[in-house]
Design a protein around this motif. Structure first.
Motif, PDB file in Angstrom:
ATOM      1  N   VAL A  42       7.881  -0.236  44.901  1.00  0.00           N
ATOM      2  CA  VAL A  42       7.632  -1.631  45.257  1.00  0.00           C
ATOM      3  C   VAL A  42       7.753  -2.470  43.993  1.00  0.00           C
ATOM      4  CG1 VAL A  42       5.943  -3.214  46.286  1.00  0.00           C
ATOM      5  CG2 VAL A  42       6.061  -0.840  47.048  1.00  0.00           C
ATOM      6  N   TRP A  60       4.140   2.670  44.569  1.00  0.00           N
ATOM      7  CA  TRP A  60       4.923   3.324  45.604  1.00  0.00           C
ATOM      8  C   TRP A  60       4.315   3.010  46.967  1.00  0.00           C
ATOM      9  CZ3 TRP A  60       9.190   6.624  45.163  1.00  0.00           C
ATOM     10  CH2 TRP A  60       9.547   6.984  43.851  1.00  0.00           C
ATOM     11  N   LYS A  61       5.112   3.167  47.996  1.00  0.00           N
ATOM     12  CA  LYS A  61       4.574   3.074  49.341  1.00  0.00           C
ATOM     13  C   LYS A  61       5.220   4.151  50.194  1.00  0.00           C
ATOM     14  CE  LYS A  61       7.819  -0.372  51.233  1.00  0.00           C
ATOM     15  NZ  LYS A  61       7.925  -1.695  51.880  1.00  0.00           N
ATOM     16  N   TYR A  70       1.541   1.268  55.767  1.00  0.00           N
ATOM     17  CA  TYR A  70       1.935   1.815  54.480  1.00  0.00           C
ATOM     18  C   TYR A  70       0.717   1.999  53.582  1.00  0.00           C
ATOM     19  CZ  TYR A  70       6.821   0.952  55.624  1.00  0.00           C
ATOM     20  OH  TYR A  70       8.048   0.957  56.225  1.00  0.00           O
ATOM     21  N   PHE A  72      -0.088   1.994  49.713  1.00  0.00           N
ATOM     22  CA  PHE A  72       0.456   1.638  48.412  1.00  0.00           C
ATOM     23  C   PHE A  72      -0.288   2.422  47.335  1.00  0.00           C
ATOM     24  CE2 PHE A  72       1.965  -1.767  50.985  1.00  0.00           C
ATOM     25  CZ  PHE A  72       3.139  -2.197  50.381  1.00  0.00           C
ATOM     26  N   PRO A 113      -2.000  -3.741  54.152  1.00  0.00           N
ATOM     27  CA  PRO A 113      -2.005  -2.278  53.979  1.00  0.00           C
ATOM     28  C   PRO A 113      -3.086  -1.822  53.011  1.00  0.00           C
ATOM     29  CG  PRO A 113      -0.281  -3.244  52.645  1.00  0.00           C
ATOM     30  CD  PRO A 113      -0.865  -4.370  53.454  1.00  0.00           C
ATOM     31  N   VAL A 115      -4.655   0.190  49.844  1.00  0.00           N
ATOM     32  CA  VAL A 115      -4.146   0.448  48.499  1.00  0.00           C
ATOM     33  C   VAL A 115      -4.966   1.568  47.869  1.00  0.00           C
ATOM     34  CG1 VAL A 115      -3.749  -0.502  46.199  1.00  0.00           C
ATOM     35  CG2 VAL A 115      -3.422  -1.943  48.226  1.00  0.00           C
TER      36      VAL A 115
END
Length: 339
Positions: A42, A60-61, A70, A72, A113, A115
């Motif tokens: 990302v 990243w996801k 997702y 992250f 999303p 994290v």
């Protein structure tokens, strides 16, 4: 080491490293629900409202479960403890959410999303600062607690993982941690022997053509960062392959053995008296092979060690090359194993 953080970022720019990190070091059920084939990076810098750039290390996801959701993964690489790390991570996550909103990836009514903030720490001292932001905030009345921010970081302190645990893992991040932890050795020959054992695993695990980029980045990190720190003042050629790196380390150890023999200080005199005298150079090769075998397969009994000391230089060299890809002690010794 100024090149350390960029080298780590290059290593963790490969999806296999991220997958091994999650599978090997986060033992939670949700990890099994991740679709690792969807891993993608990302945008890794965000601009806050006051126009000051903030750069986090890498994000990243990946798709999580069946839903269009997702996770992250925010990686922050540290070589010194940071007491206010949870605050930094809270800011990074806020900027990430703002970026997702501003870029219209999420709109009103959508759920943002989750994290996962991960700190990979490789410093000499153990990490001993708070991982949760609430531990940094003064005590408040119970009714006020619900208004406090929440941010808990996952701290992966490489030095906290014992060698005996990392050795059992078929995992690239575990191999990275083993290489980093080699700094704890005071004997340069022992340090090199440990490095060679892990390098043998990397050569085997990264032999597929699609892993060429990751193998190259491991080699660059070893040459520019790790080996100069572990074995200072050691000339390093411009190697381009892990196998060449492993051979170079082997030649370095053998050179030390030959120098010690010339001074009458050949390593392993006590071992030689107990197991039968062998020539100094061959004794050094046998000592090295025994050490590498023990690092990979565990302690060797007296009978196996005596057998290895009975081998000549050519046989020891063949066993050393076979060790790189062997999955058992018998496979490593090959024709020279006990029957």
């Amino acid at each position: 080491m100024p090149e350390h953080d960029p080298s780590y970022k290059r290593l963790f720019s490969h999806p296999r490293m991220v997958e091994d990190l999650l599978r090997g070091f986060i033992h939670e059920n949700w990890v099994d629900e991740l679709d690792f084939t969807t891993l993608e990076t990302v945008k890794d810098s965000f601009i806050s409202d006051d126009l000051r750039a903030r750069h986090d290390d890498i994000i990243w996801k990946a798709r999580w479960g069946k839903a269009d959701l997702y996770v992250f993964l925010l990686l922050e690489f540290q070589s010194t403890p940071d007491n206010f790390m949870p605050v930094r991570l809270l800011v990074y996550v806020g900027l990430l959410y703002q970026h997702l909103i501003d870029s219209r990836q999420y709109k009103a009514g959508d759920k943002l999303p989750p994290v996962l903030p991960v700190v990979i720490y490789n410093g000499d001292k153990r990490w001993n600062t708070p991982a949760d932001i609430r531990d940094l905030i003064a005590q408040v009345p119970e009714d006020l607690e619900k208004y406090l921010p929440h941010m808990h970081a996952l701290i992966l302190d490489e030095g906290d993982f014992p060698e005996v645990q990392l050795r059992t893992m078929h995992n690239l991040v575990a191999a990275l941690f083993r290489l980093e932890n080699s700094r704890n050795g005071k004997d340069k020959q022992a340090v090199i022997e440990n490095l060679r054992c892990v390098l043998a695993l990397l050569i085997d695990w990264l032999k597929e053509p699609e892993q060429a980029g990751l193998k190259r980045d491991f080699t660059v990190w070893l040459r520019r960062v790790l080996i100069p720190a572990r074995i200072p003042n050691t000339p390093l050629p411009e190697v381009i392959e892990l196998q060449e790196m492993n051979d170079m380390l082997y030649d370095t150890v053998q050179g030390w053995y030959r120098e010690a023999e010339a001074r009458g200080e050949a390593r392993g005199e006590a071992r030689g008296e107990a197991r039968g005298e062998v020539r100094g150079e061959v004794r050094g090769e046998a000592n090295l092979l025994i050490k590498l075998l023990e690092l990979k397969f565990g302690s060797l009994n007296e009978q196996v060690q005596k057998h290895i000391y009975s081998l000549d230089s050519e046989a020891l060299e063949k066993c050393g090359h076979r060790l790189l890809t062997a999955h058992s002690l018998q496979e490593a010794l090959g024709d020279y194993s006990l029957h």
